[in-house]
Design a protein around this motif. Structure first.
Motif, PDB file in Angstrom:
ATOM      1  N   ASP A 149      12.863 -15.490  -3.713  1.00 43.16           N
ATOM      2  CA  ASP A 149      12.652 -14.220  -4.406  1.00 43.16           C
ATOM      3  C   ASP A 149      12.520 -13.076  -3.411  1.00 43.16           C
ATOM      4  OD1 ASP A 149      12.817 -15.493  -6.799  1.00 43.16           O
ATOM      5  OD2 ASP A 149      10.697 -15.298  -7.334  1.00 43.16           O
ATOM      6  N   ALA A 150      11.859 -13.338  -2.284  1.00 42.03           N
ATOM      7  CA  ALA A 150      11.726 -12.289  -1.265  1.00 42.03           C
ATOM      8  C   ALA A 150      13.097 -11.841  -0.784  1.00 42.03           C
ATOM      9  CB  ALA A 150      10.878 -12.789  -0.099  1.00 42.03           C
ATOM     10  N   ASP A 151      14.017 -12.783  -0.606  1.00 41.41           N
ATOM     11  CA  ASP A 151      15.363 -12.419  -0.184  1.00 41.41           C
ATOM     12  C   ASP A 151      16.073 -11.587  -1.247  1.00 41.41           C
ATOM     13  OD1 ASP A 151      15.126 -13.780   2.243  1.00 41.41           O
ATOM     14  OD2 ASP A 151      15.779 -15.676   1.348  1.00 41.41           O
ATOM     15  N   VAL A 152      15.829 -11.883  -2.527  1.00 44.77           N
ATOM     16  CA  VAL A 152      16.447 -11.108  -3.608  1.00 44.77           C
ATOM     17  C   VAL A 152      15.919  -9.672  -3.600  1.00 44.77           C
ATOM     18  CG1 VAL A 152      16.644 -10.881  -6.112  1.00 44.77           C
ATOM     19  CG2 VAL A 152      16.915 -13.119  -5.033  1.00 44.77           C
ATOM     20  N   PHE A 153      14.613  -9.498  -3.433  1.00 47.93           N
ATOM     21  CA  PHE A 153      14.065  -8.145  -3.365  1.00 47.93           C
ATOM     22  C   PHE A 153      14.568  -7.416  -2.108  1.00 47.93           C
ATOM     23  CE2 PHE A 153      10.719 -10.003  -6.175  1.00 47.93           C
ATOM     24  CZ  PHE A 153      10.903  -9.130  -7.248  1.00 47.93           C
ATOM     25  N   ASN A 163      -0.473 -11.076  -4.615  1.00 51.53           N
ATOM     26  CA  ASN A 163       0.353 -11.559  -3.507  1.00 51.53           C
ATOM     27  C   ASN A 163       1.842 -11.511  -3.840  1.00 51.53           C
ATOM     28  OD1 ASN A 163      -1.824 -12.038  -1.792  1.00 51.53           O
ATOM     29  ND2 ASN A 163      -2.111 -14.140  -2.536  1.00 51.53           N
ATOM     30  N   ASP A 164       2.187 -11.840  -5.073  1.00 52.69           N
ATOM     31  CA  ASP A 164       3.590 -11.814  -5.480  1.00 52.69           C
ATOM     32  C   ASP A 164       4.164 -10.410  -5.311  1.00 52.69           C
ATOM     33  OD1 ASP A 164       5.987 -12.756  -6.469  1.00 52.69           O
ATOM     34  OD2 ASP A 164       5.435 -12.461  -8.559  1.00 52.69           O
ATOM     35  N   THR A 165       3.414  -9.413  -5.725  1.00 47.54           N
ATOM     36  CA  THR A 165       3.876  -8.028  -5.626  1.00 47.54           C
ATOM     37  C   THR A 165       3.912  -7.566  -4.174  1.00 47.54           C
ATOM     38  OG1 THR A 165       2.960  -7.566  -7.808  1.00 47.54           O
ATOM     39  CG2 THR A 165       3.449  -5.675  -6.405  1.00 47.54           C
ATOM     40  N   LEU A 166       2.906  -7.940  -3.383  1.00 44.95           N
ATOM     41  CA  LEU A 166       2.908  -7.572  -1.968  1.00 44.95           C
ATOM     42  C   LEU A 166       4.131  -8.141  -1.263  1.00 44.95           C
ATOM     43  CD1 LEU A 166      -0.870  -8.027  -1.054  1.00 44.95           C
ATOM     44  CD2 LEU A 166       0.395  -5.873  -1.200  1.00 44.95           C
ATOM     45  N   ASN A 167       4.476  -9.391  -1.573  1.00 44.67           N
ATOM     46  CA  ASN A 167       5.666  -9.989  -0.975  1.00 44.67           C
ATOM     47  C   ASN A 167       6.927  -9.248  -1.399  1.00 44.67           C
ATOM     48  OD1 ASN A 167       4.154 -11.966   0.320  1.00 44.67           O
ATOM     49  ND2 ASN A 167       4.344 -13.434  -1.367  1.00 44.67           N
ATOM     50  N   ALA A 212      -5.677   7.194  -9.424  1.00 46.84           N
ATOM     51  CA  ALA A 212      -6.438   5.965  -9.210  1.00 46.84           C
ATOM     52  C   ALA A 212      -5.984   5.315  -7.919  1.00 46.84           C
ATOM     53  CB  ALA A 212      -6.239   4.995 -10.375  1.00 46.84           C
ATOM     54  N   GLY A 213      -6.951   4.935  -7.092  1.00 47.96           N
ATOM     55  CA  GLY A 213      -6.640   4.222  -5.868  1.00 47.96           C
ATOM     56  C   GLY A 213      -6.585   2.720  -6.050  1.00 47.96           C
ATOM     57  N   ASP A 214      -6.796   2.261  -7.271  1.00 48.33           N
ATOM     58  CA  ASP A 214      -6.694   0.824  -7.588  1.00 48.33           C
ATOM     59  C   ASP A 214      -5.592   0.601  -8.615  1.00 48.33           C
ATOM     60  OD1 ASP A 214      -7.935   2.066  -9.713  1.00 48.33           O
ATOM     61  OD2 ASP A 214      -9.343   0.433 -10.092  1.00 48.33           O
ATOM     62  N   ASP A 215      -4.479   1.285  -8.424  1.00 51.70           N
ATOM     63  CA  ASP A 215      -3.377   1.289  -9.395  1.00 51.70           C
ATOM     64  C   ASP A 215      -2.539   0.017  -9.237  1.00 51.70           C
ATOM     65  OD1 ASP A 215      -1.201   1.790 -11.016  1.00 51.70           O
ATOM     66  OD2 ASP A 215      -1.023   3.885 -10.432  1.00 51.70           O
ATOM     67  N   THR A 216      -2.619  -0.858 -10.207  1.00 53.79           N
ATOM     68  CA  THR A 216      -1.871  -2.118 -10.184  1.00 53.79           C
ATOM     69  C   THR A 216      -0.684  -2.103 -11.143  1.00 53.79           C
ATOM     70  OG1 THR A 216      -3.504  -3.004 -11.746  1.00 53.79           O
ATOM     71  CG2 THR A 216      -3.811  -3.544  -9.418  1.00 53.79           C
ATOM     72  N   SER A 217      -0.179  -0.915 -11.462  1.00 53.04           N
ATOM     73  CA  SER A 217       0.948  -0.810 -12.388  1.00 53.04           C
ATOM     74  C   SER A 217       2.157  -1.578 -11.881  1.00 53.04           C
ATOM     75  CB  SER A 217       1.319   0.663 -12.598  1.00 53.04           C
ATOM     76  OG  SER A 217       0.254   1.381 -13.169  1.00 53.04           O
ATOM     77  N   LEU A 218       2.400  -1.543 -10.573  1.00 54.86           N
ATOM     78  CA  LEU A 218       3.567  -2.239 -10.042  1.00 54.86           C
ATOM     79  C   LEU A 218       3.403  -3.753 -10.139  1.00 54.86           C
ATOM     80  CD1 LEU A 218       6.255  -1.374  -8.993  1.00 54.86           C
ATOM     81  CD2 LEU A 218       5.358  -1.418  -6.672  1.00 54.86           C
ATOM     82  N   SER A 219       2.194  -4.252  -9.951  1.00 54.21           N
ATOM     83  CA  SER A 219       1.958  -5.689 -10.140  1.00 54.21           C
ATOM     84  C   SER A 219       2.240  -6.094 -11.581  1.00 54.21           C
ATOM     85  CB  SER A 219       0.515  -6.040  -9.773  1.00 54.21           C
ATOM     86  OG  SER A 219       0.301  -5.968  -8.385  1.00 54.21           O
ATOM     87  N   ALA A 220       1.850  -5.225 -12.525  1.00 50.60           N
ATOM     88  CA  ALA A 220       2.129  -5.514 -13.929  1.00 50.60           C
ATOM     89  C   ALA A 220       3.629  -5.557 -14.183  1.00 50.60           C
ATOM     90  CB  ALA A 220       1.466  -4.456 -14.805  1.00 50.60           C
TER      91      ALA A 220
END
Length: 829
Positions: free
Chosen positions: A67-71, A130-134, A418-426
């Motif tokens: 998946d990392a390679d796809v991103f 972790n998935d989003t960070l990767n 917000a400094g704790d914005d997890t919208s991208l993880s969602a």
């Protein structure tokens, strides 16, 4: 004489040769940045070979061993096609446009610095899963791999714009992607401006007449507006009537992300369950509406993830399919109009203006200096201030000076801050969800901008409002409708409601779900969601179309998506023209009265279809626009510029005399008492006169499409002589402000040139069929490439204008077959 002729011939020949050499040289350097879609590159940062297979329209289908390679591949593809667009989006949210564009963007940079969104994005990196960070890290490496190749191979600096606007291309960071999500929140938010507008109107014309222009949500008791003048007695009528300032830069400034409330977001989405689908599978149609530009903000892509392939619309800079489908799920977005912004007026300490009043006494602002570097000019230093309620905004933006009493400053509370914005993880989790329940659960992490998420899997349909919903006190003095005293504890937010409080609809009995930014439910304050909604008439047209069939197909959903009938026109014309139709004897040809009679005859036979080929939509739009300005300009004076578009609800209230709204028809300054019929007649004559000056006297030859051109203009080069003819994409279009195939007009105060240009609409359309997923179709409004010399700069726009779509397969073999080439990214040792 012969010698002179020979020398002139030689000079002319030399000039022609020189011109050819210059043109060829310019084309050579500019074309160097055209990517080769059928190439193999050695890059660092991938674990194995990544393939980017581009179909006939250059839509990338990305395959990789992980998946990392796809991103990584998606970041590489985005950078190949849209590097300039990505860097401009990043500079915008960083407040660094002026480093390139000089003084004209200083005001935009100043406001972005005060909101401090980029700092908040940097803070939010640490809270992603972790998935989003990767994914963020791999995506950034992919973008940077292309930037490095551009530098190593001298590939035309990556985009032709870089030859005109020098500057280094900074390497991409994970925070940049989160920052662009926050930038989208800027474009889709308008409650701050609504609060200012409502406060000014209520003080100028009283709460009863304010409800005429801003009817809002009748179930929440909008007639009982708070008395803004009594909350802040220091305000004067002169201050409240000040001409509004523009929130971003200057009128029409394409680089400003601060849209007026009329352009703050809209969209359509509807779904059908299995019992309402002709082929037994769920259906979903979605078309988000955003400002038009060349290239479009949208970019089609397909990602081959281990959790299942996903395909649909992405935004360059963000490693997510924001709208689209996977093998198991389809999803679409519409603006929710959640009231996620509140304006607070902070009282300054008269003894120390660096302090402000709180419920516990005087407190010092948090302050920080920020330096804006300006090209070809001196740097600008500003002091950023934050109160407990949020950043302090200057009075020069959003007309804040008009509602800020002496000794006060305005602070903004907003969920996007917000400094704790997890919208991208969602959003990453949404791409991996396998059914509606999983999708709803993962979106609990979503913060802003608030959206209505419409979902389908193979058996179920649902609509879930996503985004944090502020918790307000039931005793709030303004209920979020107007600026509130910052020191009043009842006015302040008390955290956020739990996710379960957000509106949710799953498998309704009717088998159909739809949203056109309309009010979805009735709930009392503070669970009301909003007092402002984006639509009251488009939803009526959608309901009518859905009821015409007991079951639906992909084709019927496409038909609804492309519907151009204006329910507003069908509603207003019988009201406004009730006593004008067929009045009097036929007038002499060539007179204004004969022209009015002809126009009325055409409108009488018209069904409300806003077709680009007809004169009736142009007559209707010009008449209603002129009518509204004539009704409100004597009462509002300079503040009339707050209303740049025709408001159907207002005209309906006036001509039905709802709660005495017919009083608007009388011109206050005149001794004669004018009737609504008088105003309608004079407005028609004035509108026809103006149209005649522009389009000639032959009414039957007028075309709505000549005025209603979709303006996909280049944000930077779109106004440059000669160049604009190469970079702007203009197309005659149907639709209008209140049709399902929405084409929002430019609007503007009286005297505005080209007020009917189509500037805001469905830059992306998708229709998904879970019974036959491969039959799902997609389209964007320009092309995949941001390079004006590419044939893929506008090829999809031709299809978009005609109401056509393209397929995007999830089958790997079909994706690799044909097309314009396969880019291979191999690990560099």
């Amino acid at each position: 004489m012969l010698t002179l002729f020979r020398w002139l011939l030689r000079i002319a020949t030399a000039l022609v040769v020189l011109s050819v050499v210059v043109v060829v040289g310019v084309y050579y350097f500019l074309s160097r940045s055209l990517p080769d879609y059928d190439a193999t590159w050695q890059v660092r940062g991938v674990s194995g070979t990544v393939e980017i297979a581009r179909n006939t329209w250059a839509v990338p289908h990305v395959f990789g061993p992980t998946d990392a390679d796809v991103f990584f591949g998606l970041g590489f593809a985005h950078a190949q096609d849209r590097l300039w667009q990505m860097t401009i989006l990043r500079r915008t949210v960083q407040g660094r446009l002026s480093e390139v564009f000089g003084e004209r963007t200083v005001r935009t940079d100043e406001l972005m610095r005060r909101l401090d969104l980029y700092t908040l994005a940097q803070e939010s990196v640490a809270v992603q899963d972790n998935d989003t960070l990767n994914a963020l890290d791999a995506y950034a490496r992919g973008v940077n791999a292309w930037i490095n190749l551009v530098n190593e191979r001298a590939l035309g600096r990556g985009a032709p714009e870089y030859f005109l606007f020098p500057g280094e291309i900074g390497l991409w960071q994970p925070a940049d992607s989160i920052a662009i999500v926050k930038l989208m929140a800027v474009q889709l938010s308008g409650h701050l401006e609504n609060e200012v507008r409502r406060a000014r109107l209520s003080a100028l014309i009283g709460e009863e007449r304010t409800v005429d222009l801003m009817p809002g949500d009748p179930s929440a008791g909008m007639a009982a507006l708070p008395d803004f003048a009594s909350l802040f007695p220091g305000l004067t009528d002169t201050q409240l009537a000040m001409a509004p300032s523009v929130p971003g830069e200057a009128p029409g400034e394409a680089l400003s992300p601060f849209n007026s409330i009329e352009m703050a977001g809209a969209s359509n989405a509807w779904a059908a369950g299995v019992l309402r689908s002709a082929n037994g599978g769920t259906l979903l149609a979605n078309d988000p509406h955003l400002p038009f530009a060349a290239p479009s903000i949208w970019y089609l892509a397909r990602l081959d993830l281990t959790s299942g392939a996903v395909t649909g619309g992405t935004i360059p800079g963000i490693p997510v399919v924001l709208v689209g489908r996977s093998e198991a799920l389809g999803w679409g977005l519409t603006t929710a109009y959640l009231d996620d912004q509140d304006l607070f007026l902070e009282e300054l300490n008269p003894e120390n203006p660096q302090e402000y009043r709180t419920p516990d006494g005087w407190t010092a602002f948090e302050t920080r200096r920020s330096i804006i570097t300006v090209a070809d000019s001196d740097p600008v230093t500003i002091t950023l201030r934050w109160s407990e309620n949020g950043p302090i905004l200057p009075g020069t933006h959003y007309s804040l000076a008009a509602v800020t009493p002496p000794g006060h400053v305005a602070a903004l509370s907003w969920t996007a801050l917000a400094g704790d914005d997890t919208s991208l993880s969602a959003a990453i989790g949404l791409m991996r969800a396998q059914n509606v329940d999983e999708a709803i659960a993962t979106m609990e992490r979503y913060v802003a901008p608030a959206q209505n998420l419409t979902l389908i899997d193979r058996e179920h349909i649902a609509m879930q409002m996503i985004g944090r919903m502020p918790r307000r006190d039931a005793a709030s003095p303004t209920r979020g409708m107007m600026p509130a005293p910052g020191a009043d504890p009842a006015a302040r937010w008390d955290g956020f409601f739990p996710y379960e409080s957000n509106p949710r609809f799953v498998d309704p009995e009717t088998g159909l779900l739809g949203n056109t930014n309309n009010k979805p439910l009735d709930r009392p304050f503070p669970l009301h969601v909003s007092f402002n909604w984006g639509d009251t008439v488009r939803i009526q047209r959608w309901v009518r179309l859905m009821r015409q069939r007991s079951v639906h197909t992909r084709e019927s959903f496409i038909e609804a998506q492309l519907d151009t009938v204006s329910q507003a026109a069908r509603l207003l014309l019988p009201l406004v023209g009730a006593e004008l139709w067929f009045q009097g004897e036929p007038a002499q040809p060539g007179t204004s009265e004969s022209q009015r009679q002809l126009a009325l005859q055409l409108l009488a036979d018209w069904n409300g279809e806003m077709s680009e080929h007809l004169p009736e939509p142009l007559i209707y739009a010009a008449w209603m626009r002129e009518l509204q300005f004539r009704l409100i300009r004597d009462e509002l004076g300079p503040s009339v510029d707050m209303f740049t578009h025709m408001e159907p609800e207002f005209l309906e209230r006036v001509f039905r005399n709802t709660d005495g709204a017919g009083v608007w028809c009388d011109v206050v300054q005149s001794a004669v008492v004018e009737t609504c019929v008088d105003i309608a007649r004079t407005a028609m004559d004035a509108a026809l006169l103006d149209l005649t000056r522009t389009y000639g006297p032959a009414i039957e030859s007028w075309r709505w499409g000549d005025a209603h051109q979709a303006t996909h203009d280049h944000p930077v080069l779109g106004d440059v002589p000669i160049l604009r003819h190469f970079v702007n994409i203009r197309q005659s279009t149907s639709g209008g402000d209140h049709t399902l195939m929405r084409g929002r007009t430019a609007g503007g105060p009286p005297g505005t040139r080209e007020p009917f240009l189509n500037v805001h609409g469905a830059g992306y359309r998708g229709v998904y069929d879970m019974a036959d997923p491969e039959a799902s179709v997609f389209i964007i409004s320009t092309g995949e490439s941001g390079h004006p010399l590419s044939r893929h700069y506008d090829d999809l726009g031709v299809l978009w204008r005609r109401g056509e779509y393209i397929p995007m397969t999830l089958d790997p073999d079909l994706a690799r077959a044909g097309g314009v080439g396969i880019t291979r990214l191999e690990p560099r040792q």
